[in-house]
Design a protein around this motif. Structure first.
Motif, PDB file in Angstrom:
ATOM      1  N   GLU A 350       0.816  -1.204   0.000  1.00 29.10           N
ATOM      2  CA  GLU A 350       0.000   0.000   0.000  1.00 29.10           C
ATOM      3  C   GLU A 350       0.855   1.262   0.000  1.00 29.10           C
ATOM      4  N   SER A 351       0.301   2.310  -0.594  1.00 30.52           N
ATOM      5  CA  SER A 351       0.952   3.613  -0.594  1.00 30.52           C
ATOM      6  C   SER A 351      -0.136   4.661  -0.715  1.00 30.52           C
ATOM      7  N   CYS A 352       0.246   5.927  -0.776  1.00 26.42           N
ATOM      8  CA  CYS A 352      -0.747   6.973  -0.993  1.00 26.42           C
ATOM      9  C   CYS A 352      -0.185   7.997  -1.966  1.00 26.42           C
ATOM     10  N   ALA A 353      -1.091   8.706  -2.625  1.00 22.58           N
ATOM     11  CA  ALA A 353      -0.696   9.701  -3.608  1.00 22.58           C
ATOM     12  C   ALA A 353      -1.653  10.878  -3.539  1.00 22.58           C
ATOM     13  N   LEU A 354      -1.176  12.061  -3.992  1.00 20.36           N
ATOM     14  CA  LEU A 354      -1.970  13.281  -3.993  1.00 20.36           C
ATOM     15  C   LEU A 354      -2.192  13.758  -5.423  1.00 20.36           C
ATOM     16  N   TYR A 355      -3.405  14.211  -5.698  1.00 18.51           N
ATOM     17  CA  TYR A 355      -3.759  14.719  -7.013  1.00 18.51           C
ATOM     18  C   TYR A 355      -4.506  16.041  -6.844  1.00 18.51           C
ATOM     19  N   THR A 356      -4.510  16.839  -7.885  1.00 17.15           N
ATOM     20  CA  THR A 356      -5.358  18.021  -7.926  1.00 17.15           C
ATOM     21  C   THR A 356      -6.240  17.957  -9.160  1.00 17.15           C
ATOM     22  N   LEU A 357      -7.468  18.415  -8.994  1.00 18.40           N
ATOM     23  CA  LEU A 357      -8.419  18.488 -10.098  1.00 18.40           C
ATOM     24  C   LEU A 357      -8.752  19.955 -10.345  1.00 18.40           C
ATOM     25  N   ASP A 358      -8.905  20.320 -11.594  1.00 14.53           N
ATOM     26  CA  ASP A 358      -9.446  21.644 -11.895  1.00 14.53           C
ATOM     27  C   ASP A 358     -10.584  21.501 -12.885  1.00 14.53           C
ATOM     28  N   SER A 359     -11.416  22.529 -12.963  1.00 14.21           N
ATOM     29  CA  SER A 359     -12.652  22.440 -13.741  1.00 14.21           C
ATOM     30  C   SER A 359     -12.407  22.324 -15.242  1.00 14.21           C
ATOM     31  N   SER A 360     -11.169  22.526 -15.659  1.00 12.17           N
ATOM     32  CA  SER A 360     -10.865  22.356 -17.082  1.00 12.17           C
ATOM     33  C   SER A 360     -10.726  20.888 -17.458  1.00 12.17           C
ATOM     34  N   ILE A 555      -7.827  -7.706  -1.774  1.00 12.83           N
ATOM     35  CA  ILE A 555      -7.552  -8.954  -1.064  1.00 12.83           C
ATOM     36  C   ILE A 555      -6.054  -9.146  -0.873  1.00 12.83           C
ATOM     37  N   LEU A 556      -5.291  -8.900  -1.929  1.00 20.43           N
ATOM     38  CA  LEU A 556      -3.836  -9.035  -1.815  1.00 20.43           C
ATOM     39  C   LEU A 556      -3.259  -8.021  -0.839  1.00 20.43           C
ATOM     40  N   ALA A 557      -3.867  -6.830  -0.776  1.00 21.30           N
ATOM     41  CA  ALA A 557      -3.406  -5.817   0.176  1.00 21.30           C
ATOM     42  C   ALA A 557      -3.613  -6.281   1.611  1.00 21.30           C
ATOM     43  N   LEU A 558      -4.760  -6.887   1.886  1.00 22.12           N
ATOM     44  CA  LEU A 558      -5.012  -7.403   3.231  1.00 22.12           C
ATOM     45  C   LEU A 558      -4.048  -8.534   3.573  1.00 22.12           C
ATOM     46  N   CYS A 559      -3.819  -9.418   2.614  1.00 19.33           N
ATOM     47  CA  CYS A 559      -2.861 -10.505   2.850  1.00 19.33           C
ATOM     48  C   CYS A 559      -1.469  -9.948   3.121  1.00 19.33           C
ATOM     49  N   ASN A 560      -1.090  -8.907   2.380  1.00 15.66           N
ATOM     50  CA  ASN A 560       0.217  -8.291   2.589  1.00 15.66           C
ATOM     51  C   ASN A 560       0.287  -7.603   3.947  1.00 15.66           C
TER      52      ASN A 560
END
Length: 711
Positions: A350-360, A555-560
């Motif tokens: 598992e990891s995390c990432a950040l994104y930004t959205l704009d109305s375009s 499921i694989l994430a839980l097993c890990n």
């Protein structure tokens, strides 16, 4: 044998549990110390399946050759942290209890202590505190998947049941507190209610049926601010004030409370969807089934009807990753910041990432230079985001996405913002507070320690890498010590302590007390550590890969997460349709076995008409699996739908395969194959509960080939 049948729209067909002998140890004692007052210190380390292994220092006093009271934890590992009293205090929870750190006094006080050591690897239930720190909500377990939802008053310990029966979870509590910490929304029997905690405990709150918000799950509603709740019913969006609910809740059974803000283009399903709303309730982010991200803005039609129309909608995609959950908020620049918890396909990491959205219509990945983050936490004013990786914590300014500070001296476990400028970091060795005003770091108290001893009326907690902390039992204060003189004693005028063997399978050793004054005896310091346990089993969790692979990554994430190796049974159609998923399962280290190449009923004489049919079907499956993964199948199999007689099993045995029976009187049917909606007891949705229950019982989860007896 005991079997659990598991069905969802994807490949999971059965969870089979086999019981055999088991002899593994978990709890180990070390670093004993005894003073002249018959008080003893020791370190306890437990080999949990997750990565957060730590050594905790305990203290007790010897009386009549045994512990006078159950040992009390001194160090406090931050498995979970939450700011209380609007940042003036920090609540810490771990498997040994709960404690609160007061920043003004520098004291750590335990508010709840475990009265036994946890024999097994079960997680603790999550809690959600009010911002005032006066109350918290959590679960009480009743049975396998069921529990009570309760609220507890911290000062008195008084408990009130909010829902007598609800679905258990080790990740979330179906409660949402207002930011002032006085009111909360809770889910009960498919309905959402509003509650004022203080009035509830004073016994002056109006009856529950008059506090109904709407029908639905907790994901249907959220707070705009302290006074307003936004909720979605089907495709309609409502906003209702808390005072309106308390004043006019009598009419909620006849007409929905609140005003209609508008309508979404699609119905909202709280079982799979989640939404986020800006402070003015004019914009929404809806994430459907962790796959489709849509940004809606209010728009009026010529006829006066109000719709929320999409300005952005896209299927989430990240190369080699799947999304497990999302968080979203609006930046000062009007963009939407999206925080995603991801899992790598195949490995389950598992990891995390950040994104930004704009109305375009642009979705941009931020902070690409550091791509190993495992957890994120945003500040109360949404101006900063803290990201935690294996050995580092970065704090980023949301307006520029540039780092403003970094902490990198030890492994981090948890994060909690106290206020807009102060962040607490729960490390593997200490808990620290980072100030963004002067970029200073203050170590608050020890998370773990290798050994401990007395220095006068104080206790020295020593870690080989971190150094020493000094703890005062008298007032509960902590401070860092650069130099400490080790003082170890295992004997005084009354007793001698030592570690010895135990027959309890949950323990590697036990602490013994030799009485020196009077009658000479030897007893276990803690009776629990030498008590004969009634457990001792290995379990095999098996999955059928025979349909489609939706949900495989979770499921694989839980097993890990739990460091589990399971057995997956394949048929040829799955390998042909999903070669990538087949490779991922094989590469993740799970055992791979056979169903059959064809998805056919082998009991049908028209299909099965010669003696070589079984051998040829298994051989072709072997060839397809080898060509896809470069690896060989293990020599275990079961027939499609487990329909096999003695003749079929014998021919499989002649082909070199051992038959695994997953259809016997102990099968518990859960849901129907191919359903999009699952029964309330569907094991896919409760896979983490099943794992936790098995580990709590002391079971060792393994593959079918590791079982001593499988037929």
């Amino acid at each position: 044998m005991i079997f659990f049948r598991l069905r969802r729209i994807f490949f999971l067909a059965a969870i089979s549990i086999f019981f055999t002998a088991n002899c593994f140890s978990e709890i180990a004692f070390s670093s004993l110390n005894l003073n002249e007052r018959d008080e003893t210190l020791f370190a306890l380390k437990q080999n949990f399946s997750d990565a957060n292994e730590f050594s905790t220092i305990f203290q007790t006093k010897i009386k009549n050759g045994k512990a006078e009271f159950f040992p009390r934890a001194i160090t406090c590992f931050p498995e979970q942290m939450q700011a209380l009293d609007f940042g003036r205090k920090l609540q810490i929870k771990n498997r040994f209890g709960q404690a609160v750190y007061d920043f003004s006094s520098g004291t750590l006080q335990w508010t709840e202590r475990a009265q036994s050591f946890q024999e097994g690897q079960a997680l603790s239930f999550p809690t959600t505190f009010s911002n005032t720190g006066k109350w918290y909500c959590s679960f009480e377990k009743k049975e396998f998947f069921k529990g009570r939802l309760v609220i507890i008053e911290v000062a008195t310990g008084k408990k009130i049941v909010l829902a007598e029966e609800c679905e258990l979870s080790y990740s979330t509590v179906p409660v949402k507190w207002s930011s002032d910490g006085e009111n909360f929304i809770y889910e009960k029997n498919g309905t959402l209610y509003l509650c004022n905690a203080e009035k509830l405990f004073k016994g002056i709150l109006i009856r529950e049926e008059f506090r109904k918000i709407c029908a639905g799950a907790i994901n249907c509603a959220t707070w705009n601010d302290n006074n307003f709740i936004t909720y979605i019913s089907s495709d309609l969006i409502f906003q209702v004030g808390k005072n309106e609910i308390f004043s006019f809740g009598l009419y909620s059974q006849f007409v929905p409370l609140g005003k209609i803000l508008g309508r979404l283009p699609q119905k909202f399903d709280a079982k799979f969807d989640i939404f986020f709303v800006n402070k003015s309730a004019s914009e929404f982010i809806v994430v459907r089934d962790c796959e489709i991200i849509s940004w809606y803005k209010k728009d009026s039609e010529p006829n006066g009807e109000i719709f929320f129309k999409p300005v952005y909608s896209v299927s989430f995609f990240e190369q080699g990753m799947s999304a497990l959950e999302f968080d979203a908020f609006w930046t000062a620049a009007g963009q939407v910041a999206l925080c995603a918890k991801l899992v790598a396909s195949g490995s389950g990491v598992e990891s995390c990432a950040l994104y930004t959205l704009d109305s375009s219509g642009k979705m941009m990945r931020q902070i690409l230079a550091n791509d190993t983050h495992s957890f994120f936490a945003r500040s109360p004013n949404d101006a900063f985001v803290a990201l935690m990786s294996e050995e580092n914590v970065f704090v980023y300014n949301v307006s520029s996405w540039k780092p403003v500070c970094q902490l990198k001296d030890e492994k981090s476990v948890s994060l909690a913002w106290c206020d807009e400028k102060n962040l607490c970091v729960g490390g593997s060795r200490s808990v620290k507070k980072i100030s963004l005003e002067n970029f200073s770091v203050k170590e608050l108290f020890a998370s773990s320690a290798n050994e401990a001893w007395w220095s006068g009326d104080k206790i020295v907690l020593f870690d080989e890498k971190k150094g020493a902390f000094i703890f005062s039992e008298r007032d509960g204060t902590w401070f860092k010590e650069n130099q400490a003189v080790r003082h170890i004693s295992l004997q005084n005028q009354n007793y001698r302590i030592f570690c010895g063997e135990t027959k309890n399978d949950f323990y590697e050793n036990a602490i013994y007390v030799r009485t020196l004054a009077g009658e000479i005896t030897t007893n276990a310091l803690i009776e629990q550590s030498v008590a004969q346990n009634s457990f001792g089993k290995k379990v095999a969790i098996v999955f059928d890969a025979d349909e489609n692979c939706d949900g495989l990554d979770s499921i694989l994430a839980l097993c890990n997460e739990f460091n589990l190796k399971c057995t997956f049974f394949f048929n040829g159609e799955f390998i042909r349709r999903y070669p990538g998923a087949t490779k991922n399962i094989a590469q993740s280290g799970h055992e791979c076995a056979a169903i059959f190449f064809y998805n056919v009923n082998l009991m049908d004489n028209v299909v099965y008409n010669d003696r070589t049919f079984i051998a040829r079907g298994l051989a072709r499956l072997e060839d397809e699996f080898l060509a896809c993964t470069g690896e060989e199948l293990s020599l275990y199999w079961h027939a499609p739908w487990n329909k096999a007689d003695k003749k079929i099993r014998e021919e499989g045995k002649a082909a070199g395969y051992t038959y695994i029976d997953t259809n016997n009187p102990f099968v518990i049917p859960i849901g129907a194959n191919g359903e999009r909606k699952f029964s309330s007891s569907g094991l896919y949705e409760k896979f983490h509960l099943l794992i936790n229950e098995l580990l709590a019982s002391g079971a060792e989860i393994t593959t079918v080939s590791d079982l001593e007896r499988i037929e």
